[in-house]
Design a protein around this motif. Sequence first.
Motif, PDB file in Angstrom:
ATOM      1  N   VAL A 265      -7.931   0.724   7.067  1.00 29.38           N
ATOM      2  CA  VAL A 265      -7.785  -0.749   7.385  1.00 29.38           C
ATOM      3  C   VAL A 265      -9.338  -1.414   7.966  1.00 29.38           C
ATOM      4  O   VAL A 265      -9.513  -2.463   7.454  1.00 29.38           O
ATOM      5  CB  VAL A 265      -6.711  -0.705   8.624  1.00 29.38           C
TER       6      VAL A 265
ATOM      7  N   ARG B 217     -11.566  -1.656   4.888  1.00 21.33           N
ATOM      8  CA  ARG B 217     -10.932  -3.084   4.187  1.00 21.33           C
ATOM      9  C   ARG B 217     -11.434  -4.186   4.897  1.00 21.33           C
ATOM     10  O   ARG B 217     -11.721  -5.230   4.256  1.00 21.33           O
ATOM     11  CB  ARG B 217      -9.559  -3.034   3.908  1.00 21.33           C
ATOM     12  N   TYR B 218     -11.436  -4.096   6.298  1.00 22.37           N
ATOM     13  CA  TYR B 218     -11.851  -5.534   6.885  1.00 22.37           C
ATOM     14  C   TYR B 218     -13.179  -5.796   6.760  1.00 22.37           C
ATOM     15  O   TYR B 218     -13.512  -6.854   6.730  1.00 22.37           O
ATOM     16  CB  TYR B 218     -11.147  -5.050   8.482  1.00 22.37           C
TER      17      TYR B 218
ATOM     18  N   LEU C  86      -6.788  -9.302  -2.125  1.00 18.35           N
ATOM     19  CA  LEU C  86      -7.815  -9.444  -0.878  1.00 18.35           C
ATOM     20  C   LEU C  86      -9.422  -9.502  -1.332  1.00 18.35           C
ATOM     21  O   LEU C  86      -9.530  -9.803  -2.580  1.00 18.35           O
ATOM     22  CB  LEU C  86      -7.995  -7.776  -0.732  1.00 18.35           C
TER      23      LEU C  86
ATOM     24  N   PRO D 175      -9.696  -2.768  -4.464  1.00 15.86           N
ATOM     25  CA  PRO D 175     -10.034  -1.864  -3.996  1.00 15.86           C
ATOM     26  C   PRO D 175     -10.661  -0.656  -4.651  1.00 15.86           C
ATOM     27  O   PRO D 175     -10.711  -0.730  -6.036  1.00 15.86           O
ATOM     28  CB  PRO D 175      -8.554  -1.237  -3.595  1.00 15.86           C
TER      29      PRO D 175
ATOM     30  N   SER E  45      -4.146   7.189  -2.921  1.00 15.86           N
ATOM     31  CA  SER E  45      -2.800   6.359  -1.877  1.00 15.86           C
ATOM     32  C   SER E  45      -1.664   6.989  -2.658  1.00 15.86           C
ATOM     33  O   SER E  45      -0.857   7.180  -1.924  1.00 15.86           O
ATOM     34  CB  SER E  45      -3.072   5.012  -2.020  1.00 15.86           C
TER      35      SER E  45
ATOM     36  N   TYR F 132       0.081  -1.328  -0.125  1.00 16.59           N
ATOM     37  CA  TYR F 132      -0.287  -2.551  -0.034  1.00 16.59           C
ATOM     38  C   TYR F 132      -1.957  -2.815   0.012  1.00 16.59           C
ATOM     39  O   TYR F 132      -2.222  -3.645  -0.647  1.00 16.59           O
ATOM     40  CB  TYR F 132       0.268  -3.522   1.180  1.00 16.59           C
ATOM     41  N   LEU F 133      -2.398  -1.968   0.814  1.00 19.68           N
ATOM     42  CA  LEU F 133      -3.928  -2.074   1.052  1.00 19.68           C
ATOM     43  C   LEU F 133      -4.554  -1.585  -0.368  1.00 19.68           C
ATOM     44  O   LEU F 133      -5.515  -1.919  -0.588  1.00 19.68           O
ATOM     45  CB  LEU F 133      -4.322  -1.125   2.295  1.00 19.68           C
TER      46      LEU F 133
ATOM     47  N   ASP G 127      -3.875  -4.179  -5.443  1.00 21.15           N
ATOM     48  CA  ASP G 127      -3.776  -5.583  -5.111  1.00 21.15           C
ATOM     49  C   ASP G 127      -2.545  -6.281  -5.904  1.00 21.15           C
ATOM     50  O   ASP G 127      -2.038  -7.426  -5.329  1.00 21.15           O
ATOM     51  CB  ASP G 127      -5.227  -6.441  -5.945  1.00 21.15           C
TER      52      ASP G 127
ATOM     53  N   LEU H   6       1.244 -10.466   4.257  1.00 23.57           N
ATOM     54  CA  LEU H   6       0.200 -10.218   3.150  1.00 23.57           C
ATOM     55  C   LEU H   6       0.588 -11.204   1.744  1.00 23.57           C
ATOM     56  O   LEU H   6       0.083 -10.858   0.890  1.00 23.57           O
ATOM     57  CB  LEU H   6       0.110  -8.786   2.815  1.00 23.57           C
TER      58      LEU H   6
END
Lengths: 109, 86, 160, 248
Positions: B74, B77-78, D111, D115, D123, D163-164, D167, D243
């Motif tokens: 987290v 990503r931030y 985002l 990623p 993940s 989720y992270l 996308d 989100l």
Amino acid sequence: MEIVSTVFMIIGGLFYLLGGLGILRMPDTFDRIQAGTKATTLGAFSLLIGITFAHPDWWLKILLIIIFIVLANPIGSSVLAKAAYLSFEKPSNLVTDELEDVFGGDTND
Amino acid sequence: MITIIVFSLVGLGILFAVIRLLKGPTAADRVVSLDTFNVIVIGTIALLAHVFDNNLYLDIAIVYGILAFLETIVFARYLEGHYGNR
Amino acid sequence: MKYVATFLVLFVIYILLAGWVIDELILGAVIALILTLIIAKYVDYKIDYLLPYRLLVFIVVYIPVFLWQLVLSNLNVARRVLSIDIPVNPGFVKIKTELKGDFAKLILANSITLTPGTLSVDVKGDTLYIHTIDVKGSSIEENTEHISAVFERILGVVFK
Amino acid sequence: MKQVLAFIFTLIVGGLMILSLNNNALFTEYGENNPEDTYSDSYIDRDVRDNNDDVIYGESEGLESAPANIVTAIVADYRSFDTLGEITVLFISSLGVALLLGGKKKERMALNYSPNFMLRIGSRALFGIILMTGVFMAVHGHLTPGGGFPGGTMIASSLLLLYLANDEFRTKVQGFKLLESFAGIAYVAIGLAGLYISGYFLENFLPTGTIGELFSAGIIPIIYVLIGLKVGSEITGIIDNFLTEEAL
């Protein structure tokens, strides 16, 4: 068995200490990421193996912890390295930087 | 006696990581030291399981590891999203 | 086939958590079955008939090499921590990989992170982006040879 | 100067802590204090069946409340009605978030940076471990520390990881709403069954079995699994609401 377990635990503690020292003494961010990840992974490995020698019937759960650390720790540092590359100043003594053109326009919007 | 030696080694590792956490010039340095700190703490909890001779502590180690990993992701990503647009 | 793979993975994780007790095995099978029906389409684990052979090669050949490299990299870190004035020339380089599967590339990238002096930053297609402390080669082929050749060969056997 | 003062102050406070822990001035040693000085006998030897033998892990049978740790006995058995109220609080907060942020046509928020490849693949491998750990904790709430609330939170964090890492990922929100309602209704239904069979709301009406075994402790494991499902789906709903954004 006792002695083997003790030796593994002390080695694990030494590598944890090395991880802390590496974090403290390395000159730039990427070096710190490298030192921290490598030393703590091997430290956790050897400490947990030492504990397995002391308590042989815990090996299933300890195996799960080892798998998790070996998978998660490098992934975390890679994500962190990419974030550090994108966000902050690069180290001044770089020889080559072949990533400049790749991550230049990587935005999603 | 042995556990005291191991605990002092691990404690020194944690101390150095915390010094970097306080000093770190950039936010990425702080997150790196936090990551290292977390992995060291996982080992410490496993060591406590050995000292107290109770394998319930290993559950706590797993859960702590999972939460620490999520925390690193987290934060990373931030940082990407926050400073990345320069 | 996808469902079998997901079920196996979840069931093995449950056994690792709960231990080898007959009650737990029954409950774990039921839980893994239910979760498999829900999450199989998100995770998409893959499996085929060569799995036992691959697992054997992975354990017998890959893990000792990996552990040896991990120990070497830690000695390298120790040397550089204790004497800070070793000459370094850091840089970001690209290397190519022949591996096809996603999981194979993940394992390769993780191995590169844990070997001496390198840290993988990202993967795109068949290119890996690496931060290395000591840039040895000047072209992509030379860097590939220096950084990932060992693992590439073993993982090529494991993941075909 | 301020830092030096702060450092000295910290040292003094730390020294005082160590001193007070060392000479037992503040707390009596474990096992030495006499609970009868502070509490009434009827609280200490409390068992409605007048059976006050020692409880032995793995051997005692037919106890009044059979989970292997006392927090579970209080949270999911003696004060189960309180817990029903707690998950209602969580439900109302998730409802509030949905009212504030929910819209009709919603899309996954993109985002800033796509990623990392390793995060995307890794993940999926770690998702199984995290999800199974959460379910394990919820199922073993009556044997180990943990239980429905941390278990449900772990389930939600596994979905947060997806989720992270991806996308495009979105859960089937409708399914989670159904699951949440089902868990809440089932909790109340179990309580009503206890009312019908034994005369008290949420009374334990199943056999309690041997303490320390997997299938024991009556309705407590069932309640904890339901709590885990409800907490997990509610927190996932909150994450999903934060989100996503309305489609343009």
